[in-house]
Design a protein around this motif. Structure first.
Motif, PDB file in Angstrom:
ATOM      1  N   SER A  59     -41.241  46.119 -82.151  1.00 26.06           N
ATOM      2  CA  SER A  59     -41.353  44.735 -81.723  1.00 26.06           C
ATOM      3  C   SER A  59     -42.079  44.733 -80.383  1.00 26.06           C
ATOM      4  O   SER A  59     -41.976  45.678 -79.598  1.00 26.06           O
ATOM      5  CB  SER A  59     -39.973  44.098 -81.575  1.00 26.06           C
ATOM      6  N   LYS A  70     -40.514  47.806 -78.228  1.00 24.79           N
ATOM      7  CA  LYS A  70     -39.105  48.160 -78.426  1.00 24.79           C
ATOM      8  C   LYS A  70     -38.869  48.542 -79.877  1.00 24.79           C
ATOM      9  O   LYS A  70     -39.258  47.818 -80.782  1.00 24.79           O
ATOM     10  CB  LYS A  70     -38.219  46.969 -78.036  1.00 24.79           C
ATOM     11  N   PHE A  71     -38.224  49.714 -80.071  1.00 24.96           N
ATOM     12  CA  PHE A  71     -37.755  50.115 -81.375  1.00 24.96           C
ATOM     13  C   PHE A  71     -36.251  49.902 -81.493  1.00 24.96           C
ATOM     14  O   PHE A  71     -35.788  49.204 -82.362  1.00 24.96           O
ATOM     15  CB  PHE A  71     -38.053  51.599 -81.631  1.00 24.96           C
ATOM     16  N   GLN A  72     -35.512  50.541 -80.621  1.00 24.47           N
ATOM     17  CA  GLN A  72     -34.056  50.446 -80.649  1.00 24.47           C
ATOM     18  C   GLN A  72     -33.582  49.888 -79.315  1.00 24.47           C
ATOM     19  O   GLN A  72     -33.847  48.747 -79.016  1.00 24.47           O
ATOM     20  CB  GLN A  72     -33.445  51.821 -80.951  1.00 24.47           C
ATOM     21  N   ALA A  73     -32.928  50.726 -78.523  1.00 24.47           N
ATOM     22  CA  ALA A  73     -32.314  50.209 -77.301  1.00 24.47           C
ATOM     23  C   ALA A  73     -33.319  49.977 -76.184  1.00 24.47           C
ATOM     24  O   ALA A  73     -33.294  48.952 -75.517  1.00 24.47           O
ATOM     25  CB  ALA A  73     -31.228  51.163 -76.822  1.00 24.47           C
ATOM     26  N   ALA A  74     -34.209  50.935 -75.977  1.00 20.24           N
ATOM     27  CA  ALA A  74     -35.011  50.922 -74.755  1.00 20.24           C
ATOM     28  C   ALA A  74     -36.288  50.111 -74.896  1.00 20.24           C
ATOM     29  O   ALA A  74     -37.040  50.253 -75.859  1.00 20.24           O
ATOM     30  CB  ALA A  74     -35.364  52.348 -74.362  1.00 20.24           C
ATOM     31  N   LEU A  75     -36.524  49.264 -73.917  1.00 19.55           N
ATOM     32  CA  LEU A  75     -37.837  48.630 -73.768  1.00 19.55           C
ATOM     33  C   LEU A  75     -38.753  49.613 -73.045  1.00 19.55           C
ATOM     34  O   LEU A  75     -38.348  50.222 -72.056  1.00 19.55           O
ATOM     35  CB  LEU A  75     -37.718  47.354 -72.942  1.00 19.55           C
ATOM     36  N   TYR A  80     -27.699  47.323 -70.256  1.00 17.92           N
ATOM     37  CA  TYR A  80     -28.759  48.268 -69.929  1.00 17.92           C
ATOM     38  C   TYR A  80     -29.000  48.307 -68.426  1.00 17.92           C
ATOM     39  O   TYR A  80     -28.788  47.312 -67.725  1.00 17.92           O
ATOM     40  CB  TYR A  80     -30.079  47.844 -70.594  1.00 17.92           C
ATOM     41  N   TYR A  85     -32.330  49.498 -65.874  1.00 18.28           N
ATOM     42  CA  TYR A  85     -33.707  49.932 -65.714  1.00 18.28           C
ATOM     43  C   TYR A  85     -33.957  50.076 -64.215  1.00 18.28           C
ATOM     44  O   TYR A  85     -33.250  49.502 -63.397  1.00 18.28           O
ATOM     45  CB  TYR A  85     -34.681  48.886 -66.260  1.00 18.28           C
ATOM     46  N   PHE A 124     -36.664  52.670 -68.367  1.00 19.04           N
ATOM     47  CA  PHE A 124     -35.334  52.608 -68.960  1.00 19.04           C
ATOM     48  C   PHE A 124     -34.466  53.742 -68.412  1.00 19.04           C
ATOM     49  O   PHE A 124     -34.912  54.883 -68.304  1.00 19.04           O
ATOM     50  CB  PHE A 124     -35.463  52.726 -70.475  1.00 19.04           C
ATOM     51  N   GLU A 132     -27.563  55.339 -75.421  1.00 18.95           N
ATOM     52  CA  GLU A 132     -28.855  55.999 -75.265  1.00 18.95           C
ATOM     53  C   GLU A 132     -29.115  56.174 -73.777  1.00 18.95           C
ATOM     54  O   GLU A 132     -28.717  55.331 -72.978  1.00 18.95           O
ATOM     55  CB  GLU A 132     -29.972  55.148 -75.904  1.00 18.95           C
ATOM     56  N   ASP A 136     -28.830  45.300 -80.363  1.00 16.94           N
ATOM     57  CA  ASP A 136     -29.842  46.242 -79.854  1.00 16.94           C
ATOM     58  C   ASP A 136     -30.916  46.543 -80.893  1.00 16.94           C
ATOM     59  O   ASP A 136     -31.685  47.480 -80.745  1.00 16.94           O
ATOM     60  CB  ASP A 136     -29.196  47.543 -79.359  1.00 16.94           C
ATOM     61  N   GLY A 189     -34.441  46.277 -82.790  1.00 12.58           N
ATOM     62  CA  GLY A 189     -35.741  46.236 -82.123  1.00 12.58           C
ATOM     63  C   GLY A 189     -36.239  44.851 -81.793  1.00 12.58           C
ATOM     64  O   GLY A 189     -36.918  44.648 -80.802  1.00 12.58           O
TER      65      GLY A 189
END
Lengths: 110, 115
Positions: A32, A93-98, B33, B35, B45, B56, B98, B100
């Protein structure tokens, strides 16, 4: 690894000019895509998003289209205002991390 | 509109000291989260947190860092022994999910200055 590349700034425009901020990405799948904006002294605000190929995200006159063939998500606005002056971040973004690009500073003068 | 709030807005700490950055995520969000953005560099991240555990983390998030949700509203980032290179803007974010396609909502950040 996955990454986002944005055009170098700053971008300086006069009020009512057309805006394009280029963003390309490298990813192993189909992420995304997001544009965030940071006004002076504030945090990151979601501007628009697109979740699959050919989707167009739009908000406040800004638009961006998810182009899988060119791996791009360029931000456009037909007529910028002084109040649009800010830093613009492209992200995937795929999963948690942007994963963010470096950001592009836009300065609009009247 | 609900907001993510962070305190303090600016924290100055001596090198080697512990620092705790605080965040109150949006109330019905389940994922949290952290960052950071070193001056002039990308937003990076650090960690994501769900159901009271880390889901994660990045390479940056080493043993000097920890996160906690001490009660039903706060989410904290602790740096045990700060280094000069920890100086950065730290952003907290939260989301309902969470997956995508779900956006994260950010706070205004805490500027951490290590002397």
């Amino acid at each position: 690894g996955d990454s986002v590349t944005q055009m170098e700034g700053p971008v300086t425009l006069s009020e009512e000019a057309f805006l394009t901020i280029n963003c390309t990405y490298t990813a192993t799948g189909y992420p995304s895509l997001f544009w965030y904006v940071q006004y002076p002294g504030e945090g990151l605000q979601l501007l628009l998003k697109a979740t699959k190929a050919d989707d167009k995200g739009s908000n406040k006159g800004f638009e961006a289209t998810y182009r899988k063939e060119t791996t791009s998500f360029h931000l456009e606005k037909g007529s910028v205002q002084v109040s649009d002056s800010a830093v613009y971040f492209c992200a995937l973004k795929f999963q948690a991390a942007l994963i963010f690009g470096k950001g592009t500073t836009l300065s609009v003068s009247s | 509109e609900p907001e993510v709030t962070q305190t303090p807005s600016h924290q100055v700490t001596q090198m080697g000291q512990e620092v705790i950055l605080r965040c109150v995520p949006i109330s019905n969000h389940l994922y949290f989260y952290w960052y950071r953005q070193i001056l002039g560099q990308k937003v990076e991240f650090l960690v994501s947190f769900y159901n009271n555990e880390i889901s994660e983390k990045s390479e940056i998030f080493d043993d000097q860092f920890s996160v906690e949700r001490p009660d039903g509203s706060n989410f904290t980032l602790k740096i045990r022994s700060t280094k000069l290179e920890d100086s950065a803007m730290y952003f907290c974010a939260s989301s309902w999910d969470d997956r995508g396609n779900q956006p994260q909502h950010f706070g205004d950040g805490t500027r951490l200055s290590i002397l």
